[in-house]
Design a protein around this motif. Structure first.
Motif, PDB file in Angstrom:
ATOM      1  N   SER A 195      66.460 -28.722 -18.883  1.00 38.91           N
ATOM      2  CA  SER A 195      66.456 -29.352 -17.680  1.00 38.91           C
ATOM      3  C   SER A 195      65.163 -30.228 -17.624  1.00 38.91           C
ATOM      4  O   SER A 195      64.905 -31.042 -16.852  1.00 38.91           O
ATOM      5  N   GLY A 196      64.506 -29.851 -18.546  1.00 38.71           N
ATOM      6  CA  GLY A 196      62.704 -30.580 -18.425  1.00 38.71           C
ATOM      7  C   GLY A 196      61.807 -29.600 -17.509  1.00 38.71           C
ATOM      8  O   GLY A 196      62.379 -28.822 -16.743  1.00 38.71           O
ATOM      9  N   PHE A 197      60.464 -29.704 -17.869  1.00 38.24           N
ATOM     10  CA  PHE A 197      59.728 -28.980 -17.174  1.00 38.24           C
ATOM     11  C   PHE A 197      58.687 -29.768 -15.914  1.00 38.24           C
ATOM     12  O   PHE A 197      58.891 -30.764 -16.242  1.00 38.24           O
ATOM     13  N   THR A 198      58.267 -29.027 -15.093  1.00 40.74           N
ATOM     14  CA  THR A 198      57.669 -29.408 -13.984  1.00 40.74           C
ATOM     15  C   THR A 198      56.499 -28.621 -13.754  1.00 40.74           C
ATOM     16  O   THR A 198      56.254 -27.379 -13.745  1.00 40.74           O
ATOM     17  N   ALA A 199      55.309 -29.386 -13.569  1.00 40.34           N
ATOM     18  CA  ALA A 199      53.950 -28.498 -13.297  1.00 40.34           C
ATOM     19  C   ALA A 199      53.745 -28.737 -11.715  1.00 40.34           C
ATOM     20  O   ALA A 199      54.011 -29.583 -11.116  1.00 40.34           O
ATOM     21  N   MET A 200      53.417 -27.641 -11.152  1.00 42.44           N
ATOM     22  CA  MET A 200      53.290 -27.461  -9.644  1.00 42.44           C
ATOM     23  C   MET A 200      52.190 -26.565  -9.518  1.00 42.44           C
ATOM     24  O   MET A 200      51.788 -25.815 -10.082  1.00 42.44           O
ATOM     25  N   LYS A 201      51.384 -26.684  -8.315  1.00 33.28           N
ATOM     26  CA  LYS A 201      50.563 -25.838  -7.978  1.00 33.28           C
ATOM     27  C   LYS A 201      50.925 -24.301  -7.769  1.00 33.28           C
ATOM     28  O   LYS A 201      51.728 -24.035  -7.002  1.00 33.28           O
ATOM     29  N   ASP A 202      50.166 -23.273  -8.365  1.00 30.25           N
ATOM     30  CA  ASP A 202      50.546 -21.859  -8.001  1.00 30.25           C
ATOM     31  C   ASP A 202      49.782 -21.509  -6.889  1.00 30.25           C
ATOM     32  O   ASP A 202      48.695 -21.184  -6.888  1.00 30.25           O
ATOM     33  N   ASP A 203      50.558 -21.370  -5.559  1.00 30.57           N
ATOM     34  CA  ASP A 203      50.130 -21.201  -4.484  1.00 30.57           C
ATOM     35  C   ASP A 203      50.460 -19.755  -4.097  1.00 30.57           C
ATOM     36  O   ASP A 203      50.433 -19.250  -2.984  1.00 30.57           O
ATOM     37  N   ASP A 204      50.722 -18.875  -5.068  1.00 34.90           N
ATOM     38  CA  ASP A 204      51.074 -17.391  -4.940  1.00 34.90           C
ATOM     39  C   ASP A 204      52.731 -17.457  -4.083  1.00 34.90           C
ATOM     40  O   ASP A 204      52.669 -16.322  -3.432  1.00 34.90           O
ATOM     41  N   GLU A 205      53.236 -18.414  -4.253  1.00 35.37           N
ATOM     42  CA  GLU A 205      54.527 -18.230  -3.681  1.00 35.37           C
ATOM     43  C   GLU A 205      55.589 -17.334  -4.447  1.00 35.37           C
ATOM     44  O   GLU A 205      55.565 -17.856  -5.791  1.00 35.37           O
TER      45      GLU A 205
END
Length: 478
Positions: A420-430
């Motif tokens: 699917s491809g990768f996405t970088a996102m902020k790790d906000d402990d969700e």
């Protein structure tokens, strides 16, 4: 460089005095900066080698003493108190956590590959201190693995078009001849391993040793080679004895695969008069297979002419896809002048001229292991978050003079798949982000999570098949 305190850039030794007062934790990440749509993908590799080579053993008091003497004489402050604290509190193991994608993952440019943070709040400077050696291992290992991978995609594409069994010979279609062209034995080991992520052919023995050292199967043999001549072993027979030199190779090694370099004097005379006439019957009687190696001339035109000469003398068959396959006792390897561009051209020319890729293997030397720079894939390690007592706060570099060098703000997570491809996102402990995060802890406070080289290879091969499918779909759409 066995002393981790010295495996860094000079200015790093002054950085413990430069962070904001009250700093407890620092986080940094590594990426190959770029845009996947225009800059393509990389094959991640190298972090496990850094961990094993630099972090598996504790540093000692002698290492601190050595570093202090050198660094102070060099003109920089030395953090003796900090290093002795780590030695006494953590027994010489670095109190950091390294998390990373699985090696062999094929990932878009611009996606974080590695993330590092200190785990002891008294040594926040440690995160960036290891940048030099860690980034070097990752950018170099990934660069070699990516080049080897790109060649594999091209070769596999040509095999699918021209071979009745594309998978059969693929692991040995690109051979590593780069050991002597590498800048050091360490480079040969790491770069040679990176090539072995994609193929199994190598003459770089340091790579075989490195795989055993770095990965969990200490008895694995990750690559293979075959008896082969060099010019010294052929020319030592003199020009008049060239045929005898070849006959000796056939007699000594004809029970399996073996290779003869054949351009010491007149390549095409050797093909016509020695292989195709004087030794033809001997070649047809061997139990193995002779691989002819031209080692000079145009890297595309020469191997085509060699195939044509061998076809005239030995014949062969036409496979179900309509491509010519030489007699089973003879083949060709082209190593001279091979790089990604010339391999691509040679594959296209072979197909155009009706030759199956089953007839030939490729070799690369210094171009495989040495012809790389950190900026080729725009690698960088940047601070993305800091904790001064109130939890993680975003940190970002954003130069107005070069927006392409903007870094990512905040602790990172990577979600998605190779499909699917990768996405970088902020790790906000969700919880949702944490559940899907592809980062895995590889090292923490002296503990190393073992990795399996077969799994690294499987990821990269899966990525190759997916990339081939994408290219095929683009061709059909066009």
């Amino acid at each position: 460089m066995t002393n981790i305190l010295l495996a860094t850039d000079s200015y790093k030794h002054s950085h413990y005095l430069q962070y904001p007062p009250g700093t407890l934790y620092v986080s940094s990440y590594i990426e190959a900066r770029g845009d996947a749509k225009k800059d393509g993908k990389v094959v991640f590799f190298g972090v496990q080698s850094f961990i094993q080579d630099y972090l598996s053993k504790p540093f000692t008091q002698a290492d601190i003493d050595e570093a202090e003497e050198l660094i102070t004489a060099h003109g920089l402050p030395f953090n003796r108190e900090g290093w002795e604290y780590i030695l006494n509190r953590h027994n010489g193991y670095l109190p950091i956590e390294i998390e990373a994608l699985g090696e062999g993952t094929v990932v878009e440019r611009g996606i974080p590959l590695v993330q590092v943070r200190n785990t002891d709040p008294l040594v926040p400077w440690l995160t960036s201190f290891i940048e030099t050696a860690l980034l070097r291992a990752v950018w170099y290992g990934t660069s070699v693995a990516t080049l080897s991978f790109a060649a594999k995609v091209v070769i596999y594409d040509a095999l699918v078009a021209s071979s009745d069994n594309p998978e059969a010979g693929l692991p040995f279609k690109l051979h590593d001849f780069g050991g002597r062209g590498a800048s050091s034995g360490e480079s040969a080991g790491l770069g040679g391993m990176a090539h072995l992520v994609n193929f199994q052919g190598t003459d770089t023995i340091e790579a075989l040793v490195a795989v055993r050292r770095v990965y969990d199967d200490k008895k694995v043999v990750a690559g293979f080679s075959l008896p082969a001549s060099e010019h010294s072993t052929m020319t030592s027979w003199s020009r008049a004895g060239e045929g005898d030199a070849y006959a000796n190779m056939i007699a000594k090694f004809g029970g399996g695969l073996f290779s003869i370099v054949s351009d010491s004097y007149d390549l095409f005379a050797a093909l016509e008069d020695i292989y195709g006439t004087a030794l033809k019957d001997d070649i047809l009687k061997i139990d193995g297979k002779l691989i002819v190696r031209p080692d000079s001339g145009d890297p595309v035109a020469t191997p085509i002419k060699v195939l044509e000469a061998l076809w005239r003398k030995f014949g062969g068959t036409v496979n179900s896809k309509g491509f010519k396959v030489l007699h089973e006792k003879i083949g060709v390897i082209q190593g001279d002048g091979m790089n990604f561009e010339s391999i691509s051209r040679l594959c296209r020319t072979l197909i155009t001229n009706g030759w199956s890729l089953d007839n030939i293997a490729f070799g690369m030397g210094g171009g495989l292991l040495q012809a790389h720079k950190r900026d080729d894939l725009n690698f960088a390690m940047k601070c993305n978050a800091i904790d001064v007592g109130n939890g993680w706060q975003d940190v970002q570099k954003k130069p107005a003079t070069d927006p392409a060098k903007a870094s990512k703000a905040g602790r990172q997570a990577v979600v998605g798949t190779m499909e699917s491809g990768f996405t970088a996102m902020k790790d906000d402990d969700e919880p949702e982000v944490a559940f899907h995060n592809r980062f895995e802890t590889r090292y923490a406070n002296g503990t190393i999570w073992p990795a399996n080289f077969a799994e690294v290879r499987a990821r990269a091969h899966k990525g190759m098949l997916l990339t081939h499918q994408e290219l095929s779909a683009l061709r059909e759409a066009a």
